[in-house]
Design a protein around this motif. Structure first.
Motif, PDB file in Angstrom:
ATOM      1  N   UNK A  75     -61.947 128.200  31.778  1.00  0.00           N
ATOM      2  CA  UNK A  75     -60.783 128.905  32.320  1.00  0.00           C
ATOM      3  C   UNK A  75     -59.495 128.489  31.623  1.00  0.00           C
ATOM      4  N   UNK A  76     -59.332 127.206  31.391  1.00  0.00           N
ATOM      5  CA  UNK A  76     -58.103 126.683  30.800  1.00  0.00           C
ATOM      6  C   UNK A  76     -57.880 127.186  29.376  1.00  0.00           C
ATOM      7  N   UNK A  77     -58.954 127.392  28.643  1.00  0.00           N
ATOM      8  CA  UNK A  77     -58.814 127.699  27.219  1.00  0.00           C
ATOM      9  C   UNK A  77     -59.237 129.114  26.842  1.00  0.00           C
ATOM     10  N   UNK A  78     -59.600 129.934  27.822  1.00  0.00           N
ATOM     11  CA  UNK A  78     -60.091 131.277  27.500  1.00  0.00           C
ATOM     12  C   UNK A  78     -59.006 132.158  26.890  1.00  0.00           C
ATOM     13  N   UNK A  83     -56.074 134.510  21.981  1.00  0.00           N
ATOM     14  CA  UNK A  83     -54.828 134.685  21.239  1.00  0.00           C
ATOM     15  C   UNK A  83     -54.982 134.161  19.814  1.00  0.00           C
ATOM     16  N   UNK A  84     -55.718 133.055  19.667  1.00  0.00           N
ATOM     17  CA  UNK A  84     -55.981 132.526  18.330  1.00  0.00           C
ATOM     18  C   UNK A  84     -56.865 133.499  17.550  1.00  0.00           C
ATOM     19  N   UNK A  85     -57.843 134.094  18.230  1.00  0.00           N
ATOM     20  CA  UNK A  85     -58.723 135.063  17.572  1.00  0.00           C
ATOM     21  C   UNK A  85     -57.920 136.198  16.941  1.00  0.00           C
ATOM     22  N   UNK A  91     -64.283 137.058  12.919  1.00  0.00           N
ATOM     23  CA  UNK A  91     -65.362 136.413  12.169  1.00  0.00           C
ATOM     24  C   UNK A  91     -65.197 134.896  12.157  1.00  0.00           C
ATOM     25  N   UNK A  92     -64.034 134.418  11.794  1.00  0.00           N
ATOM     26  CA  UNK A  92     -63.798 132.970  11.728  1.00  0.00           C
ATOM     27  C   UNK A  92     -63.861 132.329  13.109  1.00  0.00           C
ATOM     28  N   UNK A  93     -63.264 132.992  14.090  1.00  0.00           N
ATOM     29  CA  UNK A  93     -63.144 132.342  15.395  1.00  0.00           C
ATOM     30  C   UNK A  93     -64.469 132.340  16.153  1.00  0.00           C
ATOM     31  N   UNK A 132     -67.198 135.324  25.089  1.00  0.00           N
ATOM     32  CA  UNK A 132     -67.548 136.641  25.625  1.00  0.00           C
ATOM     33  C   UNK A 132     -66.377 137.624  25.510  1.00  0.00           C
ATOM     34  N   UNK A 133     -65.156 137.238  25.921  1.00  0.00           N
ATOM     35  CA  UNK A 133     -64.039 138.163  25.705  1.00  0.00           C
ATOM     36  C   UNK A 133     -63.859 138.525  24.233  1.00  0.00           C
ATOM     37  N   UNK A 134     -64.106 137.571  23.345  1.00  0.00           N
ATOM     38  CA  UNK A 134     -63.973 137.853  21.915  1.00  0.00           C
ATOM     39  C   UNK A 134     -64.970 138.917  21.471  1.00  0.00           C
ATOM     40  N   UNK A 135     -66.210 138.809  21.934  1.00  0.00           N
ATOM     41  CA  UNK A 135     -67.224 139.796  21.561  1.00  0.00           C
ATOM     42  C   UNK A 135     -66.908 141.157  22.173  1.00  0.00           C
ATOM     43  N   UNK A 136     -66.499 141.155  23.443  1.00  0.00           N
ATOM     44  CA  UNK A 136     -66.168 142.428  24.089  1.00  0.00           C
ATOM     45  C   UNK A 136     -64.988 143.098  23.396  1.00  0.00           C
ATOM     46  N   UNK A 137     -64.004 142.301  22.971  1.00  0.00           N
ATOM     47  CA  UNK A 137     -62.895 142.856  22.201  1.00  0.00           C
ATOM     48  C   UNK A 137     -63.394 143.343  20.842  1.00  0.00           C
ATOM     49  N   UNK A 138     -64.253 142.581  20.231  1.00  0.00           N
ATOM     50  CA  UNK A 138     -64.794 142.942  18.916  1.00  0.00           C
ATOM     51  C   UNK A 138     -65.524 144.284  18.968  1.00  0.00           C
ATOM     52  N   UNK A 139     -66.225 144.540  20.056  1.00  0.00           N
ATOM     53  CA  UNK A 139     -66.940 145.812  20.184  1.00  0.00           C
ATOM     54  C   UNK A 139     -65.983 146.997  20.239  1.00  0.00           C
TER      55      UNK A 139
END
Length: 356
Positions: A75-78, A83-85, A91-93, A132-139
């Motif tokens: 939760x703290x770092x999600x 934002x870093x992604x 790909x990198x993140x 998971x948010x990164x993958x969902x955003x990626x899709x």
């Protein structure tokens, strides 16, 4: 985001279907495997508990806190993770996330008591935060909204499939490797299931593309079809701040709904092997095989319900009825806790509803 892709023609309906099928076959199998690794590394502690709790003298309260403290780091770092992604690229993140969480998951073999258990579970949540948010955003970079429910469901079947695969696999590892080189079965479990994630993270760095324009495996006409659909979808939309996400009533409502679904999901994920054992099954391999049954049914349920939702365009009833089904199954499992057959039927119904 997509303006640098040429648009030679808009493509026919058949070309459009072929294009998205090509993208799906390229991305989904790999992302699916990544999610299987993610979920397996997150819940393999539920199988390790069958031996680890006794070896280390961990009570159910200690185990429950350690299993749950994962989500404090998560939760703290999600949000910072995502934002870093946006700055460094998916790909990198995604690769970074997988490598670090794989190493920490493997490091769980060094747990020696409650404190080290808590620390490593917290760090695992920190490392995996944003995946998971990164993958969902990626899709969303590859599929328009009208195609996204089925695609997302196929990706998220990684949750139950990790149970289908992970249950028997975990039981076998804990039984087969117990005592090898002086290590307990649960220690081998963490090591052997953590290291493949590191490898998948390295592969992700070279396999994934940050955007459609970078995909050499797509032709210009295929890129144009995707650009057309995504650009049309973005018309009239505007950027939102983090504050908007934290104060928007619809977002808060959906977050509340998801919160309760997730409670049911992790109730199953973290305690299913213990529930199966409590019903009278003692062999870890048998526990693993029985634990895979609810997950196997959930795979079928997720795919069928998502297809129905996409084909009809209806979302609310599909979500609501699945939630009611999940609640009935989980509640019924309490009343049949000491009957293996009835408990498995109830847990299977509950798991299908919650995951769908």
């Amino acid at each position: 985001m997509y303006s640098d892709v040429a648009t030679p023609h808009v493509g026919t309906q058949d070309e459009e279907a072929a294009t998205y099928a090509k993208v799906a076959w390229r991305l989904l199998p790999f992302l699916f495997l990544c999610y299987v690794c993610a979920y397996l590394d997150r819940i393999n502690v539920s199988f390790a508990k069958l031996q680890m709790a006794h070896d280390l003298g961990l009570s159910d309260a200690v185990y429950g806190l350690g299993a749950g403290i994962f989500f404090v780091g998560y939760l703290m770092f999600e949000v910072p993770s995502n934002l870093i992604l946006l700055k460094v690229g998916a790909r990198r993140w995604i690769a970074r996330i997988m490598v670090t969480w794989g190493l920490i998951s493997a490091g769980m073999l060094f747990v020696s008591g409650p404190t080290s258990f808590y620390i490593l579970r917290f760090l695992l949540g920190v490392a995996e935060a944003g995946f998971i948010p990164a993958i969902l955003l990626y899709l969303t970079y590859w599929f328009p909204n009208k195609r996204r429910s089925k695609v997302t469901a196929l990706f998220l079947t990684g949750i139950p499939m990790s149970g289908v695969i992970g249950g028997p696999l975990s039981g076998w590892m804990m039984t087969h490797f117990a005592g090898l080189h002086g290590m307990a079965g649960w220690q081998w479990l963490f090591l052997l299931q953590g290291l493949p994630t590191v490898l998948m993270g390295v592969i992700a760095f070279f396999f994934l593309n940050d955007k459609v324009a970078d995909a050499k495996w797509l032709s210009n006409s295929e890129k144009a079809i995707i650009q057309r659909d995504l650009s049309a979808e973005q018309q009239g939309q505007h950027l939102h701040s983090i504050k908007d996400g934290l104060t928007n009533p619809r977002v808060l409502l959906l977050s509340g709904i998801y919160f309760f679904f997730t409670m049911g999901l992790y109730g199953v994920s973290f305690w299913l092997p213990s529930l199966v054992k409590a019903s009278g099954v003692t062999n870890p391999l048998d526990v693993g095989f029985l634990s895979s049954i609810p997950y196997a049914a959930a795979v079928v349920g997720m795919i069928l319900i998502s297809r129905s939702s996409d084909s009809t365009g209806e979302r609310r009833w599909h979500l609501s009825l699945a939630g009611v089904l999940g609640a009935i199954g989980l509640c019924a499992s309490v009343f049949f806790a000491h009957d293996t057959t009835l408990a498995m039927v109830a847990l299977t119904i509950g798991t299908v509803g919650v995951m769908a």
